[in-house]
Structure formats: structure tokens, C-alpha cells
Write a protein that holds these residues in place. Sequence first.
Motif, short mmCIF file in Angstrom:
data_model
loop_
_atom_site.label_atom_id
_atom_site.label_comp_id
_atom_site.label_asym_id
_atom_site.label_seq_id
_atom_site.Cartn_x
_atom_site.Cartn_y
_atom_site.Cartn_z
N ASP A 193 50.71 -18.36 67.04
CA ASP A 193 52.03 -17.76 67.31
C ASP A 193 53.12 -18.83 67.32
OD1 ASP A 193 50.81 -15.30 67.52
OD2 ASP A 193 50.87 -15.23 69.72
N PHE A 194 52.84 -19.99 67.93
CA PHE A 194 53.85 -21.05 68.01
C PHE A 194 54.22 -21.55 66.62
CE2 PHE A 194 55.17 -25.47 68.26
CZ PHE A 194 56.11 -25.44 69.27
N LEU A 195 53.23 -21.74 65.77
CA LEU A 195 53.47 -22.26 64.41
C LEU A 195 53.83 -21.16 63.42
CD1 LEU A 195 50.59 -24.90 64.12
CD2 LEU A 195 53.00 -25.31 64.66
N ARG A 196 53.81 -19.91 63.89
CA ARG A 196 54.14 -18.75 63.05
C ARG A 196 53.28 -18.72 61.79
NH1 ARG A 196 60.82 -18.62 63.57
NH2 ARG A 196 60.85 -18.45 65.85
N LEU A 197 51.99 -18.88 61.99
CA LEU A 197 51.06 -18.92 60.87
C LEU A 197 50.71 -17.51 60.42
CD1 LEU A 197 48.58 -21.66 62.17
CD2 LEU A 197 50.59 -21.98 60.70
N ASP A 198 50.52 -17.37 59.12
CA ASP A 198 50.09 -16.09 58.54
C ASP A 198 49.12 -16.40 57.40
OD1 ASP A 198 49.98 -13.33 58.28
OD2 ASP A 198 51.67 -13.25 56.89
N ASN A 199 48.34 -15.39 57.04
CA ASN A 199 47.36 -15.56 55.95
C ASN A 199 46.42 -16.72 56.25
OD1 ASN A 199 46.23 -14.87 53.44
ND2 ASN A 199 47.54 -16.28 52.31
N VAL A 200 45.96 -16.81 57.49
CA VAL A 200 45.19 -17.93 57.98
C VAL A 200 43.71 -17.78 57.60
CG1 VAL A 200 44.42 -19.15 60.07
CG2 VAL A 200 46.76 -18.24 59.92
N VAL A 201 43.12 -18.88 57.17
CA VAL A 201 41.67 -18.96 57.07
C VAL A 201 41.19 -19.59 58.37
CG1 VAL A 201 39.69 -19.89 55.82
CG2 VAL A 201 41.75 -19.20 54.56
N LEU A 202 40.43 -18.84 59.15
CA LEU A 202 39.94 -19.31 60.44
C LEU A 202 38.56 -19.93 60.24
CD1 LEU A 202 40.61 -19.38 63.45
CD2 LEU A 202 39.62 -17.09 63.66
N ALA A 203 38.44 -21.22 60.56
CA ALA A 203 37.24 -21.98 60.25
C ALA A 203 36.65 -22.59 61.52
CB ALA A 203 37.55 -23.09 59.24
N GLY A 204 35.50 -22.08 61.95
CA GLY A 204 34.89 -22.53 63.18
C GLY A 204 33.59 -23.27 62.93
N GLY A 229 41.87 -9.05 66.62
CA GLY A 229 41.83 -8.42 65.31
C GLY A 229 42.12 -9.41 64.21
N ASP A 230 42.23 -8.89 63.00
CA ASP A 230 42.39 -9.79 61.85
C ASP A 230 43.81 -9.78 61.28
OD1 ASP A 230 42.47 -7.33 60.54
OD2 ASP A 230 40.46 -7.53 59.71
N THR A 231 44.77 -9.27 62.03
CA THR A 231 46.16 -9.36 61.58
C THR A 231 46.55 -10.83 61.43
OG1 THR A 231 46.75 -7.31 62.70
CG2 THR A 231 48.55 -8.79 62.11
N GLY A 232 46.98 -11.20 60.24
CA GLY A 232 47.35 -12.58 59.97
C GLY A 232 46.19 -13.48 59.61
N ILE A 233 44.96 -12.96 59.65
CA ILE A 233 43.76 -13.72 59.29
C ILE A 233 43.23 -13.18 57.97
CG2 ILE A 233 41.47 -14.47 59.98
CD1 ILE A 233 43.67 -15.45 61.85
N SER A 234 43.08 -14.04 56.97
CA SER A 234 42.66 -13.58 55.65
C SER A 234 41.17 -13.78 55.39
CB SER A 234 43.46 -14.29 54.56
OG SER A 234 43.21 -15.68 54.58
N LYS A 235 40.58 -14.84 55.98
CA LYS A 235 39.17 -15.15 55.75
C LYS A 235 38.61 -15.84 56.99
CE LYS A 235 39.51 -15.87 50.71
NZ LYS A 235 39.34 -16.83 49.60
N LEU A 236 37.28 -15.81 57.08
CA LEU A 236 36.57 -16.49 58.16
C LEU A 236 35.53 -17.42 57.55
CD1 LEU A 236 35.75 -16.78 61.20
CD2 LEU A 236 34.21 -14.84 60.83
N LEU A 237 35.51 -18.65 58.03
CA LEU A 237 34.50 -19.63 57.61
C LEU A 237 33.74 -20.07 58.84
CD1 LEU A 237 33.13 -21.58 55.63
CD2 LEU A 237 35.07 -23.15 55.96
N LEU A 238 32.42 -19.89 58.82
CA LEU A 238 31.55 -20.30 59.91
C LEU A 238 30.69 -21.45 59.43
CD1 LEU A 238 30.49 -16.75 61.15
CD2 LEU A 238 32.23 -18.25 62.15
N MET A 239 30.79 -22.61 60.09
CA MET A 239 30.10 -23.82 59.67
C MET A 239 29.16 -24.27 60.78
SD MET A 239 33.66 -25.63 58.41
CE MET A 239 34.47 -25.04 59.92
#
Length: 271
Positions: free
Chosen positions: A83-94, A110-120
Motif C-alpha cells: 500500500d505504501f509503495l502503491r504497487l500493482d500487478n505484483v508477483v509475490l515470491a516467498g 485476496g489477489d487484488t493487485g497480485i498477478s502471480k505467486l512464486l513459492l521457492m
Amino acid sequence: MGHFIEVEAGVRVYVEDIGQGQPVLFVHPWPLNSNFFERQVGPLAANGFRFIGIDLRGYGKSDKPWHGYDFDTMARDIKAVIDFLRLDNVVLAGFSIGGPIAIRYLSLYGDTGISKLLLMAAAAPSYTQRKDFKYGKKRSEVDLLISQINQDRPRQLTLYAKMYFKQRKSAQFLAWFQSLGLEAGAHSMVHSMISLRNEDVRGELNSIRVPTAIFHGKKDRSCPFELAKELKNRIPRSVLIPFRSSGHGLNWDEPEKFNAELIRFLKSSKV
């Protein structure tokens, strides 16, 4: 560029923000920090992606409060950063503990603003064995690790560094790796490990709707490869990429393959 972002009253987390383009937000493994991903920064920026690396509360340059090491709170911290960085279309990588934290984020927000998930090398869906789940660590093994951290944290981090990788590493590299862990708060390490022992995200997997890639080392001694297969079976629209010569630290055991697969996943319109 580095940011200190207040995620709650009196608690700031540090965020590295490098490059331009679609943001890829990395959630680091226990007990390290965002510097663990330094070899990913260049390939991401060169390919038109923005590296966002959070030091979770208690780790790296972030504040180290006594409280807040449960998955809900750490997911809330990520939400505050987005929210602070106003990010959108984020790939969330954990990565490792970052995996279930990323899953919890999607469960809560939810996945609003999240485009993909990467699990490592994800410590998910459950890091510990349960009556109806036979994979992962025994609860007694985690309790022993917590005891060893309390008794001699530097020694335990040295042993952990040697276990983390399958490919041989220089003494200098292992010293650097250990130094990342020593930047963490001792209480932060313990409280996070308690969360890893107790938390379970199995019930949250079938609600994941974004394209998901699962990167996992076949020779992982921290989070066995069976965990990755469970994630693949339970997450819709997911693909499993095995790293046959890697332990837990697959981004350093097979860095060329890791970065190639990372960029391929980011650029792919479908998984």
C-alpha cells in the motif's frame, strides 16, 4: 533505493527497491533478509522487472519488536508495504518461511493487485508433521532447534549454513550467509520458528487463483521435496519446477537455472 516503512505504530520494516517495471516482491527465508536474493537483482532489473525485497520484522535492517512473528502479522506487514509503495500487478515470491506467509497474504487479502505467486523451497503447506500429514519436520526436531538457538545461536547458524546447500560453498560465502542470520534478533528467530512449528496453511491452498510456480530442490534437507509435490497437487493452476542438484538454497546451488526459470515464469503469459 531503500525505504523504511512504518507497518504499525513504532515498527518499521526495511525495503530494497531496485529497477523499474513489474514489481516482484520477495519474502526471504528464516533467519536471513532480502540480501539473500542479491544474485536475482541484476537479472530482474536487466529484464525490465522491479525488485522489491522486504526485511521482515525482526530481520536485517528492520525493527525487532518482541511481538508480531505470526503469519497473520507478517502478511499484514507486506500489505502495508504494498500500500505504501502503491504497487500493482505484483508477483509475490516467498522463499521457505516466506512461502506460507505469501499464501497467508492471499488468504487474508485476496489477489487484488497480485498477478502471480512464486513459492521457492516453501515451508508449506505445513513445516511440521501432523496426525493427518506425514511430511516435514517432527515437532520434537523443531523444539530441539529452538533450544539450540537459545543456547548458542552463532554455532547453530554455522551448522545451518553447512546444511542449507547441496553444492560446495567457499568458507567466505558461508561466513557471509551466517552474517545475514546474525543480523536477526534472537527472539525474532525463536518466535518465527514457533510460528513455523504451529501454523498450517493446507486449508488455504485451493483458494489460490493466480498462476503459481513452485521451485524446489530435490535434495532439500530443510523442507523435503514432498512438500513441493503437496503444493502442486493442492494449488490450482500451479507448475512444479524441480532443481535436481539443489538443497534448500536453490538460488545459490543452481543460480543460472534459477534465474532463467525465474525470468521465464515472469515473462510467461500462462503457466
